[in-house]
Design an enzyme around this catalytic site. Structure first.
Site, PDB file in Angstrom:
ATOM      1  N   TYR A  15       7.432   2.092  -7.884  1.00  0.00           N
ATOM      2  CA  TYR A  15       6.709   0.817  -7.904  1.00  0.00           C
ATOM      3  C   TYR A  15       6.193   0.496  -9.307  1.00  0.00           C
ATOM      4  O   TYR A  15       6.305  -0.647  -9.775  1.00  0.00           O
ATOM      5  CB  TYR A  15       5.556   0.832  -6.905  1.00  0.00           C
ATOM      6  CG  TYR A  15       5.976   1.135  -5.480  1.00  0.00           C
ATOM      7  CD1 TYR A  15       7.200   0.694  -4.964  1.00  0.00           C
ATOM      8  CD2 TYR A  15       5.164   1.882  -4.639  1.00  0.00           C
ATOM      9  CE1 TYR A  15       7.588   0.982  -3.665  1.00  0.00           C
ATOM     10  CE2 TYR A  15       5.541   2.170  -3.335  1.00  0.00           C
ATOM     11  CZ  TYR A  15       6.756   1.723  -2.855  1.00  0.00           C
ATOM     12  OH  TYR A  15       7.137   2.005  -1.568  1.00  0.00           O
ATOM     13  N   GLU A  62       0.865  -1.174   0.000  1.00  0.00           N
ATOM     14  CA  GLU A  62       0.000   0.000   0.000  1.00  0.00           C
ATOM     15  C   GLU A  62       0.902   1.224   0.000  1.00  0.00           C
ATOM     16  O   GLU A  62       1.976   1.203   0.581  1.00  0.00           O
ATOM     17  CB  GLU A  62      -0.910   0.065   1.238  1.00  0.00           C
ATOM     18  CG  GLU A  62      -2.000  -0.983   1.270  1.00  0.00           C
ATOM     19  CD  GLU A  62      -1.540  -2.280   1.921  1.00  0.00           C
ATOM     20  OE1 GLU A  62      -2.194  -3.313   1.681  1.00  0.00           O
ATOM     21  OE2 GLU A  62      -0.536  -2.279   2.661  1.00  0.00           O
TER      22      GLU A  62
END
Length: 180
Positions: free
Chosen positions: A147, A135
């Site tokens: 990411y 998250e």
């Protein structure tokens, strides 16, 4: 046999050779080559907590890190010549890896440390997990870019997941499918 050799290779680190070449031929070894990932120790907690407090308005408390040790999560630090530059904690179970916390010292950010740690996590869970989850705050644009560049994809939103100055902030849920 290959898996065993890879595990042995991860324990054998040629820091002396790298440091020698860095000293004698400074342009022959990159900073990234001098950084190493190793298992986090209890003695690293003061450095880890210092980074945690600098990065987050609502930091984890030391007892959370201690609990992560106790339950056997994968806890790593990235260091350079004995200085802790960042850390990450990962839970691996039932074919899934979940990055619980990853952080780089603010003075060391944007120098490839986060990428090195993420790549280490991905490599270390390959064969044990089919998917890596994490998250991230929508406001953490730099981390989201990292990411996504590593192949993570958005899979959902967790409403009001993070504490924030003015209430709560959502979390973007990301996943990376590992193909063995």
């Amino acid at each position: 046999m290959r898996g065993l050799l890879d595990k042995i290779k991860n324990f054998v680190i040629y820091d002396a050779d790298r440091e020698f070449y860095a000293e004698i031929f400074p342009d022959s070894v990159s900073r990234n080559d001098l950084m190493r990932m190793r298992t986090m120790l209890h003695s690293d907690l003061p450095h880890v907590m210092n980074i945690e407090i600098k990065n987050y308005p609502f930091p984890w408390q030391e007892d959370i890190f201690t609990d992560c040790f106790r339950v056997g999560y994968d806890c790593w630090v990235c260091e350079e010549q004995g200085k802790v530059l960042g850390y990450c904690l990962v839970s691996v179970a039932v074919g899934e890896a979940h990055i619980l916390n990853i952080s780089v010292d603010p003075g060391e950010q944007k120098q490839g440390i986060g990428r090195k740690m993420m790549q280490h996590v991905i490599d270390s869970v390959r064969g044990k997990a089919e998917t890596v989850f994490l998250e991230v705050r929508p406001s953490n644009v730099g981390a989201i870019g990292l990411y996504e560049s590593l192949g993570f994809n958005e899979i959902g939103i967790r409403k009001d997941y993070y504490p924030a100055e003015n209430g709560r902030e959502d979390a973007i849920m990301l996943a990376l499918q590992l193909f063995n």
